[in-house]
Design a protein around this motif. Sequence first.
Motif, PDB file in Angstrom:
ATOM      1  N   UNK A  19       5.910  11.010  -5.131  1.00 46.91           N
ATOM      2  CA  UNK A  19       6.661  10.691  -3.753  1.00 46.91           C
ATOM      3  C   UNK A  19       6.303  10.068  -2.806  1.00 46.91           C
ATOM      4  N   UNK A  20       7.001   8.887  -2.350  1.00 50.24           N
ATOM      5  CA  UNK A  20       6.556   8.336  -1.746  1.00 50.24           C
ATOM      6  C   UNK A  20       5.949   8.275   0.126  1.00 50.24           C
ATOM      7  N   UNK A  21       5.073   9.024   0.682  1.00 55.04           N
ATOM      8  CA  UNK A  21       4.824   9.709   1.905  1.00 55.04           C
ATOM      9  C   UNK A  21       4.275   8.268   2.300  1.00 55.04           C
ATOM     10  N   UNK A  22       4.161   7.414   2.692  1.00 57.32           N
ATOM     11  CA  UNK A  22       3.977   6.036   3.335  1.00 57.32           C
ATOM     12  C   UNK A  22       4.436   4.178   2.104  1.00 57.32           C
TER      13      UNK A  22
ATOM     14  N   UNK B 214       0.781  -1.238  -0.263  1.00 58.38           N
ATOM     15  CA  UNK B 214      -0.063   0.225   0.407  1.00 58.38           C
ATOM     16  C   UNK B 214       1.256   1.443  -0.210  1.00 58.38           C
ATOM     17  N   UNK B 215       0.920   2.160  -1.176  1.00 59.16           N
ATOM     18  CA  UNK B 215       1.921   3.112  -1.009  1.00 59.16           C
ATOM     19  C   UNK B 215       0.617   4.420  -1.485  1.00 59.16           C
ATOM     20  N   UNK B 216       1.186   5.392  -0.176  1.00 61.59           N
ATOM     21  CA  UNK B 216       0.647   6.781  -0.322  1.00 61.59           C
ATOM     22  C   UNK B 216       1.786   7.700  -1.223  1.00 61.59           C
ATOM     23  N   UNK B 217       1.721   8.339  -1.689  1.00 60.15           N
ATOM     24  CA  UNK B 217       1.939   8.860  -2.146  1.00 60.15           C
ATOM     25  C   UNK B 217       1.351  10.455  -2.807  1.00 60.15           C
ATOM     26  N   UNK B 218       2.738  11.238  -3.579  1.00 63.71           N
ATOM     27  CA  UNK B 218       2.189  12.586  -3.944  1.00 63.71           C
ATOM     28  C   UNK B 218       2.846  12.761  -5.281  1.00 63.71           C
ATOM     29  N   UNK B 219       1.765  13.269  -5.823  1.00 62.67           N
ATOM     30  CA  UNK B 219       2.384  13.833  -7.677  1.00 62.67           C
ATOM     31  C   UNK B 219       3.233  14.459  -8.360  1.00 62.67           C
ATOM     32  N   UNK B 220       4.122  15.265  -8.431  1.00 61.88           N
ATOM     33  CA  UNK B 220       5.202  16.273  -8.572  1.00 61.88           C
ATOM     34  C   UNK B 220       5.741  16.313  -9.540  1.00 61.88           C
ATOM     35  N   UNK B 221       6.640  16.948  -9.816  1.00 59.59           N
ATOM     36  CA  UNK B 221       7.097  17.323 -11.561  1.00 59.59           C
ATOM     37  C   UNK B 221       8.316  15.686 -11.744  1.00 59.59           C
ATOM     38  N   UNK B 222       8.728  15.227 -10.769  1.00 62.81           N
ATOM     39  CA  UNK B 222       9.801  14.435 -10.444  1.00 62.81           C
ATOM     40  C   UNK B 222       9.634  13.430 -10.810  1.00 62.81           C
ATOM     41  N   UNK B 223       7.852  13.144  -9.948  1.00 64.50           N
ATOM     42  CA  UNK B 223       7.512  11.591 -10.180  1.00 64.50           C
ATOM     43  C   UNK B 223       6.759  11.717  -9.319  1.00 64.50           C
TER      44      UNK B 223
END
Length: 167
Positions: free
Chosen positions: A109-112, A98-107
């Motif tokens: 980003x994993x939050x958890x 289970x991956x919680x993430x934040x989309x950015x211009x670099x890709x």
Amino acid sequence: MNPKSIISCLICAWGVPLAIVIVVRMFTPDPNRPKDTFLAVVLTPNDIRMEEKRGRKNSNHFEVWLHSPNGDKYFHRDPNPEPVTDLYHRIPQGVPLNVIYNPTNEGNVIMEISLPESKDKPLLAFADVMAEYSTRRRVVYIVAGLWFTLGTLVLGGLWKVSVKTAS
């Protein structure tokens, strides 16, 4: 002081710290944002990699990358190799995550990172990641505040000197 010099000094004293704060607020996740407002996905990575990358001025940082079967990529970055190496070795191969993430211009980003349906501590805890972002923001705010204060003091000193020499 002529008006162009005053404007240049004001931009340097006030504009630079303001720009620094705006950039940090726009391009990093808000540490006070609730966990459930981030995107989440359950995936079984087909590739898990650890990479060392070079940034500007020969600074280096370390990343763990999760590659999903559908082509999406997720990463976690740290300036130190130990946390990244530790995380890399804790991520099980061939297991749904289970991956919680934040989309950015670099890709993404994993939050958890956690195991679905697991009551154990996550492999990468959301609270730890947010605490790191909070610390980074605090440092940026302190630097910007000091820059603003010192710039204002220097600007005030230059103003007084220019008023005395004009008299």
